[in-house]
Design an enzyme around this catalytic site. Structure first.
Site, PDB file in Angstrom:
ATOM      1  N   GLN A 203       0.828  -1.216   0.000  1.00 40.27           N
ATOM      2  CA  GLN A 203       0.000   0.000   0.000  1.00 40.27           C
ATOM      3  C   GLN A 203       0.860   1.263   0.000  1.00 40.27           C
ATOM      4  O   GLN A 203       0.357   2.345  -0.275  1.00 40.27           O
ATOM      5  CB  GLN A 203      -0.922   0.022   1.237  1.00 40.27           C
ATOM      6  CG  GLN A 203      -2.011  -1.033   1.232  1.00 40.27           C
ATOM      7  CD  GLN A 203      -3.113  -0.752   0.220  1.00 40.27           C
ATOM      8  OE1 GLN A 203      -3.260   0.363  -0.281  1.00 40.27           O
ATOM      9  NE2 GLN A 203      -3.881  -1.771  -0.107  1.00 40.27           N
ATOM     10  N   LYS A 226      -1.593  -2.080  -7.855  1.00 40.50           N
ATOM     11  CA  LYS A 226      -2.074  -1.010  -6.982  1.00 40.50           C
ATOM     12  C   LYS A 226      -1.466   0.339  -7.349  1.00 40.50           C
ATOM     13  O   LYS A 226      -1.761   1.348  -6.728  1.00 40.50           O
ATOM     14  CB  LYS A 226      -1.778  -1.356  -5.525  1.00 40.50           C
ATOM     15  CG  LYS A 226      -2.623  -2.525  -5.002  1.00 40.50           C
ATOM     16  CD  LYS A 226      -2.535  -2.646  -3.517  1.00 40.50           C
ATOM     17  CE  LYS A 226      -2.872  -4.033  -3.020  1.00 40.50           C
ATOM     18  NZ  LYS A 226      -4.294  -4.338  -3.025  1.00 40.50           N
ATOM     19  N   CYS A 368      -9.184  -8.711   3.877  1.00 40.75           N
ATOM     20  CA  CYS A 368      -8.056  -9.644   4.074  1.00 40.75           C
ATOM     21  C   CYS A 368      -7.242  -9.266   5.298  1.00 40.75           C
ATOM     22  O   CYS A 368      -5.997  -9.327   5.273  1.00 40.75           O
ATOM     23  CB  CYS A 368      -7.152  -9.696   2.839  1.00 40.75           C
ATOM     24  SG  CYS A 368      -7.980 -10.293   1.388  1.00 40.75           S
TER      25      CYS A 368
HETATM   26  C1  PLP Z   1      -1.177  -4.208   2.832  1.00 41.56           C
HETATM   27  C2  PLP Z   1      -1.319  -5.249   1.765  1.00 41.56           C
HETATM   28  N1  PLP Z   1      -0.447  -6.253   1.702  1.00 41.56           N
HETATM   29  C3  PLP Z   1      -0.515  -7.218   0.775  1.00 41.56           C
HETATM   30  C4  PLP Z   1      -1.516  -7.222  -0.150  1.00 41.56           C
HETATM   31  C5  PLP Z   1      -1.570  -8.317  -1.154  1.00 41.56           C
HETATM   32  O1  PLP Z   1      -1.418  -7.799  -2.413  1.00 41.56           O
HETATM   33  P1  PLP Z   1      -1.606  -8.738  -3.684  1.00 41.56           P
HETATM   34  O2  PLP Z   1      -3.037  -9.207  -3.623  1.00 41.56           O
HETATM   35  O3  PLP Z   1      -1.344  -7.848  -4.833  1.00 41.56           O
HETATM   36  O4  PLP Z   1      -0.645  -9.847  -3.538  1.00 41.56           O
HETATM   37  C6  PLP Z   1      -2.469  -6.211  -0.135  1.00 41.56           C
HETATM   38  C7  PLP Z   1      -3.595  -6.212  -1.093  1.00 41.56           C
HETATM   39  O5  PLP Z   1      -4.638  -5.679  -0.843  1.00 41.56           O
HETATM   40  C8  PLP Z   1      -2.358  -5.201   0.842  1.00 41.56           C
HETATM   41  O6  PLP Z   1      -3.242  -4.200   0.898  1.00 41.56           O
END
Ligand code: PLP
Length: 411
Positions: A203, A226, A368
């Site tokens: 993030q 993102k 999540c």
């Molecule tokens: C703080 C954080 N870490 C890890 C992730 C995981 O990212 P990705 O789904 O692109 O692997 C996210 C996704 O929302 C996140 O917000």
């Protein structure tokens, strides 16, 4: 006045022209995934139309062009986060894979029963579950940094938590609370205890100018999607000497120097960690996203988000003084633009469904981050998150749509 020219920026994003239910989209879910500018779409399209071929293998012109573009993207990503060299950037599928890579290679090579890993209550599952799997397999202990009442890491017992720890793994910015964690002191504390520091930078990198060397971190993982890049590609940054020492992750083509009947030797870093055919056009799109964000200027991006987050926090609190609970710091200097809230006892999913009637895209659920939700004592929140293409008018649309939802659900 905003530091970014949002009206011009919006023209770069074709999807923002889209209408849903007869209304133009108000996209407030960039913390989940950002929209893509023409520069990224064009870079990928150009690759497929003009020089697409597998990389690192062919000796013909378009294969060499594809390889050069892929490696140029790695250099751009390295520069964007302040890596010492491009060989410190491993392309992954996403931030989740980068953290798993560390868990399956460095951690399994180095951690034994009785060792500890320190995490925090505000971690995304991507920075929790790989460590749970390791803990169950190896008898490694997981310890947790709690939160203060104002949604910051509570560091008063950090030294105790780090005693005997081998790794501190924390997010630089919470995807739920928006909280920005000050990484350098965490790195200093971890290193004072001979532990390494892994930063979940997923993030943070899209929103704040990042310098992994100034952080003095050891690992940082993030995703292209993102930060206006494509899905299917991310990066793990790690200090070169760590990458050199770490065993490989996935085995197969490209990650080897030699393979015999009785064994194999690995390729140099970072290719040692890039097995099989990589997402080539996606990496090139990632590089284009870096160029795009760089052209906006990361200080301007951060400045814009701080102003817009201030506007949104104030607008929501003023309009719904009784009915809205925001989870996250009020001080925009220590937070990003993800704003999580509970609204009038209405379930987050119901709110986001009603908002969709006005083409307002927000996220509802546990984001999540179930351990964090449990700490907050809520099953789910609604989350609105802003990015470079949002402005005050988007926040106003959100506020009006929430007022409608409130009417709808109030008997
Ligand atoms: C703080 C954080 N870490 C890890 C992730 C995981 O990212 P990705 O789904 O692109 O692997 C996210 C996704 O929302 C996140 O917000």
């Amino acid at each position: 006045m905003s530091a970014l020219d949002v009206a011009t920026i919006r023209r770069d994003f074709p999807l923002l022209e889209r209408e849903v239910n007869g209304k133009r989209i108000t996209y407030l879910d960039s913390a989940s995934s950002a929209q893509k500018p023409l520069a990224v779409l064009d870079a990928m399209d150009h690759c497929y139309r003009h020089y697409y071929a597998n990389i690192h293998r062919g000796v013909y012109t378009i294969a060499e062009e594809a390889t050069a573009a892929y490696e140029a993207a790695r250099r751009k990503v390295a520069g964007f986060v302040g890596a010492a060299s491009e060989s410190e950037i491993v392309f992954t599928r996403n931030a989740t894979e980068g953290i798993n890579l560390v868990a399956y290679t460095w951690a399994r090579a180095n951690l034994r029963a009785g060792d500890a890993i320190v995490l925090s209550h505000m971690e995304h599952h991507a920075n929790v579950v790989p460590w749970h799997i390791l803990a169950a397999e190896r008898g490694v202990e997981l310890r947790w940094i709690p939160m203060t009442d104002d949604y910051q890491l509570d560091l008063k017992d950090l030294d105790q938590l780090l005693d005997g720890a081998r790794l501190l793994a924390v997010t630089a910015m919470s995807n739920v609370l928006g909280t920005i964690n000050d990484i350098r002191p965490l790195a200093d504390a971890a290193h004072a205890h001979d532990a390494l520091l892994l930063v979940d930078a997923c993030q943070y990198v899209p929103h704040v100018a990042t310098d992994v060397q100034a952080w003095d971190a050891d690992f940082a993982s993030f995703s292209a999607h993102k930060m206006c890049g494509p899905s299917g590609i991310g990066a793990l940054w790690a200090r070169r000497e760590l990458l050199e020492e770490m065993p490989p992750f996935l085995g197969g083509g490209e990650m080897i120097r030699d393979v015999r009947l009785d064994g194999f030797s690995t390729n140099d870093v970072p290719w040692k960690f890039e097995a099989g055919t990589m997402p080539i056009a996606e990496a090139i799109g990632f590089g284009a996203a870096v160029d795009y964000m760089t052209s906006l200027g990361m200080p301007a991006v951060r400045d814009h988000e701080m102003r817009l987050t201030r506007y949104a926090l104030d607008a929501l609190a003023e309009r719904f003084p009784e009915s809205l609970t925001i989870y996250g710091p009020r001080d925009t200097s220590v937070r990003g633009g993800a704003i999580s809230f509970l609204f009038d006892g209405i379930h987050a999913h119901d709110i986001s469904q009603v908002l969709d009637e006005d083409a307002v895209c927000v996220r509802a659920g546990h984001h999540c981050a179930k351990p964090l939700m449990r700490q907050l004592g809520v099953p789910a929140t609604t989350r609105a998150s802003v990015y470079v293409y949002n402005d005050e008018a988007d926040v106003d649309v959100l506020v009006e749509a929430l007022a409608k939802a409130q009417k709808f659900f109030t008997p």
